[in-house]
Design a protein around this motif. Structure first.
Motif, mmCIF file in Angstrom:
data_model
loop_
_atom_site.group_PDB
_atom_site.id
_atom_site.type_symbol
_atom_site.label_atom_id
_atom_site.label_comp_id
_atom_site.label_asym_id
_atom_site.label_seq_id
_atom_site.Cartn_x
_atom_site.Cartn_y
_atom_site.Cartn_z
ATOM 1 N N HIS A 17 -24.739 -26.946 -17.326
ATOM 2 C CA HIS A 17 -24.033 -25.660 -17.400
ATOM 3 C C HIS A 17 -22.543 -25.909 -17.557
ATOM 4 C CE1 HIS A 17 -22.774 -26.113 -13.182
ATOM 5 N NE2 HIS A 17 -23.977 -26.616 -13.014
ATOM 6 N N GLY A 18 -21.882 -24.953 -18.196
ATOM 7 C CA GLY A 18 -20.454 -25.090 -18.419
ATOM 8 C C GLY A 18 -19.926 -24.018 -19.342
ATOM 9 N N SER A 19 -18.854 -24.354 -20.074
ATOM 10 C CA SER A 19 -18.232 -23.376 -20.958
ATOM 11 C C SER A 19 -17.642 -24.065 -22.183
ATOM 12 C CB SER A 19 -17.130 -22.609 -20.226
ATOM 13 O OG SER A 19 -16.091 -23.506 -19.857
ATOM 14 N N THR A 21 -14.469 -23.283 -24.845
ATOM 15 C CA THR A 21 -13.286 -22.461 -25.107
ATOM 16 C C THR A 21 -12.523 -23.045 -26.292
ATOM 17 O OG1 THR A 21 -11.980 -23.723 -23.510
ATOM 18 C CG2 THR A 21 -13.058 -21.715 -22.700
ATOM 19 N N SER A 32 -20.703 -15.228 -25.759
ATOM 20 C CA SER A 32 -20.375 -15.706 -24.423
ATOM 21 C C SER A 32 -19.820 -17.118 -24.516
ATOM 22 C CB SER A 32 -21.627 -15.699 -23.544
ATOM 23 O OG SER A 32 -21.356 -16.305 -22.300
ATOM 24 N N GLN A 33 -18.868 -17.431 -23.654
ATOM 25 C CA GLN A 33 -18.296 -18.774 -23.653
ATOM 26 C C GLN A 33 -19.048 -19.708 -22.712
ATOM 27 O OE1 GLN A 33 -14.199 -18.112 -22.609
ATOM 28 N NE2 GLN A 33 -13.605 -17.853 -24.739
ATOM 29 N N SER A 34 -19.881 -19.160 -21.821
ATOM 30 C CA SER A 34 -20.569 -20.001 -20.850
ATOM 31 C C SER A 34 -21.994 -20.309 -21.297
ATOM 32 C CB SER A 34 -20.575 -19.324 -19.480
ATOM 33 O OG SER A 34 -21.262 -18.105 -19.547
ATOM 34 N N ALA A 36 -25.932 -22.459 -20.014
ATOM 35 C CA ALA A 36 -26.792 -23.185 -19.080
ATOM 36 C C ALA A 36 -28.097 -23.450 -19.817
ATOM 37 C CB ALA A 36 -27.035 -22.377 -17.817
ATOM 38 N N ARG A 65 -16.485 -27.996 -21.418
ATOM 39 C CA ARG A 65 -16.455 -28.458 -20.027
ATOM 40 C C ARG A 65 -17.826 -28.165 -19.436
ATOM 41 N NH1 ARG A 65 -11.578 -25.780 -20.934
ATOM 42 N NH2 ARG A 65 -9.758 -27.123 -20.745
ATOM 43 N N SER A 66 -18.479 -29.200 -18.892
ATOM 44 C CA SER A 66 -19.827 -28.990 -18.363
ATOM 45 C C SER A 66 -20.055 -29.832 -17.118
ATOM 46 C CB SER A 66 -20.873 -29.360 -19.421
ATOM 47 O OG SER A 66 -20.986 -30.765 -19.526
#
Length: 87
Positions: A17-19, A21, A32-34, A36, A65-66
């Motif tokens: 999981h992470g994002s 950007t 969505s930026q996130s 999982a 970033r995860s």
């Protein structure tokens, strides 16, 4: 505007999981930026060069970033002149 799909892969056994950007206003991630996922996931990236000068090249970076670490993807986009109107 143009959209492209970026595929993220999880080589591990657990949930990642992470994002994602962007560091540039002309480059966005959506809807969505996130994220999982267990195996792989697709992220939609939009390039919007409306405010850029024709003939220019835009440079930016996607930041991932995860829970498995961080990575970045360098992105370049060439801005083409608008097509001439039909007579």
């Amino acid at each position: 505007d143009r959209t492209v799909t970026v595929r993220l892969f999880n080589d591990g056994m657990g949930l990642l999981h992470g994002s994602v950007t962007s560091d540039s206003p002309w480059l966005s991630v959506g809807p969505s930026q996130s994220f999982a996922f267990h195996d792989d996931a697709e992220v939609v990236v939009r390039v919007s060069a409306k405010a850029a000068r024709a003939g220019s090249t835009l440079s930016g970076r996607l930041l991932i970033r995860s829970s498995g670490g961080t990575a970045s993807i360098d992105v370049r986009a060439a801005v083409r002149p608008a097509p001439a109107p039909n007579d």
